[in-house]
Design an enzyme around this catalytic site. Structure first.
Site, PDB file in Angstrom:
ATOM      1  N   ARG A  52      73.297  61.069  54.409  1.00 46.61           N
ATOM      2  CA  ARG A  52      72.583  60.123  55.285  1.00 46.61           C
ATOM      3  C   ARG A  52      73.574  59.251  56.068  1.00 46.61           C
ATOM      4  NH1 ARG A  52      68.038  56.437  52.616  1.00 46.61           N
ATOM      5  NH2 ARG A  52      69.828  55.241  51.951  1.00 46.61           N
ATOM      6  N   LYS A 151      70.625  54.074  59.367  1.00 49.74           N
ATOM      7  CA  LYS A 151      70.894  52.897  58.535  1.00 49.74           C
ATOM      8  C   LYS A 151      72.065  52.160  59.180  1.00 49.74           C
ATOM      9  CE  LYS A 151      70.768  51.857  53.613  1.00 49.74           C
ATOM     10  NZ  LYS A 151      69.793  50.788  53.675  1.00 49.74           N
ATOM     11  N   GLU A 184      57.073  50.352  55.885  1.00 52.95           N
ATOM     12  CA  GLU A 184      57.857  50.190  54.662  1.00 52.95           C
ATOM     13  C   GLU A 184      58.110  48.705  54.467  1.00 52.95           C
ATOM     14  OE1 GLU A 184      61.809  51.906  55.286  1.00 52.95           O
ATOM     15  OE2 GLU A 184      61.741  51.283  57.378  1.00 52.95           O
TER      16      GLU A 184
HETATM   17  N1  PXG Z   1      63.760  51.175  53.694  1.00 52.03           N
HETATM   18  C1  PXG Z   1      64.732  50.392  54.196  1.00 52.03           C
HETATM   19  C2  PXG Z   1      64.529  49.720  55.499  1.00 52.03           C
HETATM   20  C3  PXG Z   1      65.935  50.248  53.491  1.00 52.03           C
HETATM   21  O1  PXG Z   1      66.921  49.499  53.984  1.00 52.03           O
HETATM   22  C4  PXG Z   1      65.032  51.677  51.755  1.00 52.03           C
HETATM   23  C5  PXG Z   1      63.883  51.804  52.520  1.00 52.03           C
HETATM   24  C6  PXG Z   1      65.147  52.440  50.475  1.00 52.03           C
HETATM   25  O2  PXG Z   1      66.047  53.518  50.640  1.00 52.03           O
HETATM   26  P1  PXG Z   1      66.892  54.126  49.424  1.00 52.03           P
HETATM   27  O3  PXG Z   1      67.634  55.246  50.028  1.00 52.03           O
HETATM   28  O4  PXG Z   1      67.797  53.021  48.938  1.00 52.03           O
HETATM   29  O5  PXG Z   1      65.916  54.555  48.398  1.00 52.03           O
HETATM   30  C7  PXG Z   1      66.090  50.909  52.246  1.00 52.03           C
HETATM   31  C8  PXG Z   1      67.363  50.750  51.496  1.00 52.03           C
HETATM   32  C9  PXG Z   1      69.902  45.287  50.114  1.00 52.03           C
HETATM   33  C10 PXG Z   1      69.861  46.749  50.341  1.00 52.03           C
HETATM   34  O6  PXG Z   1      71.014  44.750  50.059  1.00 52.03           O
HETATM   35  C11 PXG Z   1      68.708  47.400  50.696  1.00 52.03           C
HETATM   36  C12 PXG Z   1      68.743  48.770  50.919  1.00 52.03           C
HETATM   37  C13 PXG Z   1      69.879  49.452  50.747  1.00 52.03           C
HETATM   38  C14 PXG Z   1      71.005  48.788  50.402  1.00 52.03           C
HETATM   39  C15 PXG Z   1      71.009  47.428  50.209  1.00 52.03           C
HETATM   40  O7  PXG Z   1      68.863  44.639  49.975  1.00 52.03           O
HETATM   41  N2  PXG Z   1      67.607  49.367  51.301  1.00 52.03           N
END
Ligand code: PXG
Length: 285
Positions: A52, A151, A184
């Site tokens: 990703r 991301k 989301e």
């Molecule tokens: N949606 C969004 C917008 C995200 O940023 C997720 C879904 C979940 O994705 P994963 O691949 O982690 O299952 C994310 C990921 C933080 C932090 O510091 C948040 C994320 C990743 C890293 C850090 O709050 N969110």
């Protein structure tokens, strides 16, 4: 020994880990990132996170200067040097330093950063009794403007929604897309259970395709729980039997209230409990 931070192949003490104020990551949010976790020294779904990261970079025409295999090695090296087993890992790649203008061609030194640190989860109480969330009025970025599948270092859209949540006393907030459909949360994907079927917004809703989301969909299938990736509205959430969120930081966390309305009677549902246990087994297995 102070925490060691990786920047472009070198390790620095935390207080000396610095990048240029001319870096376009800082000046414009021009860069990409990943948030990963390790359990008992093993990085969970490292390949998927690296895939990703490199896709996000490709989407913004940012060439990561090292190979995926090298970066995978370096992530493991960063954990080892810090003697971390259960850690939160942040991978960041910036466009590098350049001139005070947007032109990405005037940058030359992308910065590859690996931070491995301890994790701060939501309080244990939230895993037991569930979260209360609100719907933010900040709409998720229009996919035609900037794909939410990237991301990128530009998380203001999500941060604006997170602020709304915090102002309402909630640690997470639901975001709708430009069509008013459920997308989301600010850093987590959302699921509901209705009549035994596990449902989550499809990729077309303008979401980040979460790695935890995909793992949970897979676990559900293995447990014989029917799954659907569909269009969901707030109505679907309000009449759901169960609701939970997924993310690398949050793992699987129940939601028992949205906009002050109890979901599924206000208590954590049986399917949620089953999937939380299956996820725990998967990451520790
Ligand atoms: N949606 C969004 C917008 C995200 O940023 C997720 C879904 C979940 O994705 P994963 O691949 O982690 O299952 C994310 C990921 C933080 C932090 O510091 C948040 C994320 C990743 C890293 C850090 O709050 N969110």
């Amino acid at each position: 020994m102070p925490l060691q931070i990786y920047i472009n192949g070198q390790f620095y003490d935390k207080e000396n880990a610095k990048i240029s104020v001319y870096d376009h990551g800082l000046l414009y949010g021009d860069g990409v990132f990943e948030g990963l976790r390790s359990y008992s020294g093993k990085v969970f779904q490292l390949t998927q996170h690296l895939d990703r990261l490199y896709e996000s970079a490709l989407a913004i025409c940012l060439q990561i200067p090292i190979s995926k295999a090298q970066l995978a090695d370096d992530v493991n090296k960063t954990l080892k040097i810090n003697n971390l087993h259960d850690a939160y890992i942040r991978l960041v790649v910036t466009r590098g330093s350049g001139s005070l203008g947007l032109d990405p061609n005037r940058t030359s030194d992308p910065q590859v950063i690996i931070i491995a640190d301890s994790i701060s989860l939501y309080p244990e109480e939230n895993y037991k009794n569930g979260l209360k969330i609100i719907t933010a009025s900040t709409v998720r970025s229009h996919p035609a403007a900037l794909s939410p599948r990237i991301k990128s270092l530009n998380y203001l859209n999500n941060i604006m929604a997170k602020m709304e949540g915090l102002q309402a006393g909630c640690v997470e907030a639901l975001m709708l897309n430009h069509k008013g459909e459920v997308a989301e949360c600010t850093g987590d994907n959302i699921f509901i259970v209705k009549n035994g079927v596990l449902m989550t917004p499809s990729k077309d809703a303008g979401i980040l395709e979460g790695i935890t989301r995909n793992a949970v969909l897979e676990l559900a299938r293995e447990h014989g729980i029917p799954t659907q990736e569909v269009t969901l509205t707030r109505h679907d959430l309000f009449v759901a039997d169960e609701c939970f969120l997924t993310g690398s930081a949050a793992e699987v966390i129940p939601v028992v209230s949205i906009d002050s309305r109890p979901i599924g009677g206000g208590s954590v549902g049986a399917t949620t409990i089953k999937l939380m246990a299956a996820f725990k087994k998967l990451v520790h297995g």
